[in-house]
Scaffold this active site. Structure first.
Site, PDB file in Angstrom:
ATOM      1  N   THR A   1      41.021  43.962  39.803  1.00  0.00           N
ATOM      2  CA  THR A   1      40.591  44.767  40.935  1.00  0.00           C
ATOM      3  C   THR A   1      39.354  44.088  41.520  1.00  0.00           C
ATOM      4  O   THR A   1      38.789  43.164  40.937  1.00  0.00           O
ATOM      5  CB  THR A   1      40.244  46.214  40.511  1.00  0.00           C
TER       6      THR A   1
ATOM      7  N   TYR B   1      50.396  45.867  61.424  1.00  0.00           N
ATOM      8  CA  TYR B   1      51.426  45.634  60.403  1.00  0.00           C
ATOM      9  C   TYR B   1      51.572  44.140  60.202  1.00  0.00           C
ATOM     10  O   TYR B   1      51.716  43.390  61.170  1.00  0.00           O
ATOM     11  CB  TYR B   1      52.778  46.199  60.863  1.00  0.00           C
TER      12      TYR B   1
ATOM     13  N   LYS C   1      35.011  46.737  40.997  1.00  0.00           N
ATOM     14  CA  LYS C   1      34.173  47.099  39.841  1.00  0.00           C
ATOM     15  C   LYS C   1      32.945  46.176  39.849  1.00  0.00           C
ATOM     16  O   LYS C   1      32.147  46.250  40.777  1.00  0.00           O
ATOM     17  CB  LYS C   1      35.006  47.026  38.568  1.00  0.00           C
TER      18      LYS C   1
ATOM     19  N   GLU D   1      53.664  42.659  57.439  1.00  0.00           N
ATOM     20  CA  GLU D   1      54.575  42.428  56.304  1.00  0.00           C
ATOM     21  C   GLU D   1      54.941  40.952  56.221  1.00  0.00           C
ATOM     22  O   GLU D   1      55.269  40.327  57.229  1.00  0.00           O
ATOM     23  CB  GLU D   1      55.851  43.260  56.466  1.00  0.00           C
TER      24      GLU D   1
ATOM     25  N   ASP E   1      43.929  40.814  32.418  1.00  0.00           N
ATOM     26  CA  ASP E   1      43.518  41.794  33.422  1.00  0.00           C
ATOM     27  C   ASP E   1      41.993  41.824  33.375  1.00  0.00           C
ATOM     28  O   ASP E   1      41.405  42.439  32.494  1.00  0.00           O
ATOM     29  CB  ASP E   1      44.127  43.155  33.072  1.00  0.00           C
TER      30      ASP E   1
ATOM     31  N   ARG F   1      38.053  48.807  47.307  1.00  0.00           N
ATOM     32  CA  ARG F   1      39.139  49.126  46.379  1.00  0.00           C
ATOM     33  C   ARG F   1      40.328  48.255  46.748  1.00  0.00           C
ATOM     34  O   ARG F   1      40.877  48.363  47.839  1.00  0.00           O
ATOM     35  CB  ARG F   1      39.554  50.594  46.513  1.00  0.00           C
TER      36      ARG F   1
HETATM   37  N1  DSN Z   1      40.062  53.773  36.415  1.00  0.00           N
HETATM   38  C1  DSN Z   1      39.623  52.459  36.029  1.00  0.00           C
HETATM   39  C2  DSN Z   1      38.501  52.516  35.070  1.00  0.00           C
HETATM   40  O1  DSN Z   1      37.716  53.435  35.211  1.00  0.00           O
HETATM   41  O2  DSN Z   1      38.356  51.663  34.222  1.00  0.00           O
HETATM   42  C3  DSN Z   1      40.730  51.632  35.530  1.00  0.00           C
HETATM   43  O3  DSN Z   1      41.824  51.787  36.359  1.00  0.00           O
END
Ligand code: DSN
Length: 390
Positions: A222, A46, A225, A48, A196, A231
């Site tokens: 994120t 933990y 990708k 925090e 984003d 993730r």
């Molecule tokens: N689920 C993602 C995507 O496939 O673009 C976005 O959150």
């Protein structure tokens, strides 16, 4: 692993991933080092708070992990720690975006974001997302004729609606975004500019797509990708007299989250180091070259590609073509049977339902990790064509 059932499922998923061709535009394959960090003892802790300011004892190691992760994140995107701060604790993209609005937009305030059905994301203010319940979306879309953004229209909308924040960034928009124009639009409307960059982060890191950092106040992303990490998500925030960095940190913790997932943060750090290598830069360039070749071949085979092509890893393909082809769901199902994984997707101004829209979204990031080159994607286009023919 002693748990035979879960062990079996993991083995099954591993085999599935090996067997299929993955064209999901938002997925990728992480390195064994990223997996090792995710499966490490850091998950037991933990932590925090933030480095140097934790609520629990025993955080000397986690402080080092989080500090290194932040340093690597800033360095990867060429940002000086005097001018930019990064929070690496968001558990994923949706909580990262909610944290930004929590910090900067009063309840009921306006988020100007792209509509989901035109290529935006749920967390850009869509009504079924908490972002559409606690704030008001000012939706925008693409131009009907070009299927690309029309910045003059966006400027007029922002001037009329005076949103608190403008979100540039999409899940199904294949073209380059003119971040400078978004900056001008935000300035004219007195709004924050948030980018984003979840889909394109790896391409930005690899210099295969323009960087939003010269223009944005906030950049969320994120990591899993095109950036090819675990993730997770990050929020980059420009440091200035407004103190946005402090507001963002407070919104993430204690505002929205509890203990950060330290194993995940370690895995992010590993991915960021990998993304800073010349090999990753080559990868990012190849992702885009592959997408060009893929879109080109599909077009030659008679398929309609939204906006006439792509500038990134992502292609939005009209499989329905006003009844000349097949619906997106059927396309996705047929392809899955043939071992090619895609997702059905609405196309701009879709006349069909979101559950069975007119198109599919495909991307080149994952299979480029598996060493696919242009010729492989051209071949794949032919395979897809034979599966999809009416
Ligand atoms: N689920 C993602 C995507 O496939 O673009 C976005 O959150």
């Amino acid at each position: 692993m002693k748990d035979a059932q879960i062990k079996k499922f993991i083995a099954e998923e591993k085999a599935r991933q090996k067997k299929v061709i993955n064209l999901i535009a938002s997925e990728n394959f992480v390195s064994p080092d990223v997996l090792e960090a995710l499966g490490s003892e850091l998950t037991n802790k933990y932590a925090e708070g933030y480095p140097g300011k934790r609520y629990y004892g025993g955080n000397t190691v986690t402080d080092k992990v989080e500090t290194l992760c932040r340093e690597r994140a800033l360095k990867l995107f060429g940002l000086s720690p005097e001018k930019w701060h990064v929070n690496v604790q968001p558990l994923s993209g949706s909580p990262a975006n909610v944290a930004v609005y929590t910090a900067l937009v009063p309840q009921g305030g306006k988020i100007m974001g792209m509509s989901l059905d035109q290529g935006g994301h749920l967390t850009h203010g869509h009504k079924v997302s908490a972002t559409g319940r606690f704030w008001q979306q000012v939706p925008y879309g693409v131009d009907r004729k070009t299927e690309t953004l029309n910045y003059a229209t966006l400027k007029a909308l922002a001037a009329k609606e005076k949103p608190n924040i403008i979100v540039a960034g999409f899940t199904a928009y294949p073209r380059v975004i003119d971040f400078k124009k978004f900056r001008d639009i935000a300035d004219a409307a007195g709004a924050y500019l948030m980018v984003d960059m979840s889909h394109i982060a790896g391409l930005v890191a690899g210099k295969a797509y323009p960087s939003p950092f010269p223009y944005a106040d906030i950049v969320t992303s994120t990591v899993h990708k095109t950036l090819r990490g675990p993730r997770s998500a990050m929020i980059f925030v420009r440091k200035d007299e407004r103190g946005l960095d402090k507001l963002i940190d407070k919104a993430v913790f204690p505002g929205l989250q509890g203990g950060p997932h330290m194993n995940q943060i370690a895995a992010v750090a590993v991915a960021l180091k990998e993304a800073a290598t010349p090999a990753f830069r080559k990868y990012a360039a190849q992702v885009v070259k592959n997408a060009h070749a893929f879109a080109d071949e599909l077009t030659k085979l008679g398929w309609r590609i939204i906006s006439g092509g792509t500038d990134s890893h992502l292609i939005l393909m009209d499989t329905w073509m006003n009844g000349k082809g097949i619906p997106g769901k059927e396309a996705s199902d047929r392809l899955e049977k043939a071992g090619i994984i895609v997702n059905k997707n609405a196309i701009p101004f879709d006349t069909r339902s979101p559950f069975d829209p007119s198109g599919i979204r495909i991307g080149t990031a994952a299979e480029t990790t598996h060493s696919f080159k242009e010729k492989d994607f051209r071949k794949l286009a032919h395979r897809m064509d034979s599966v999809l023919r009416k």
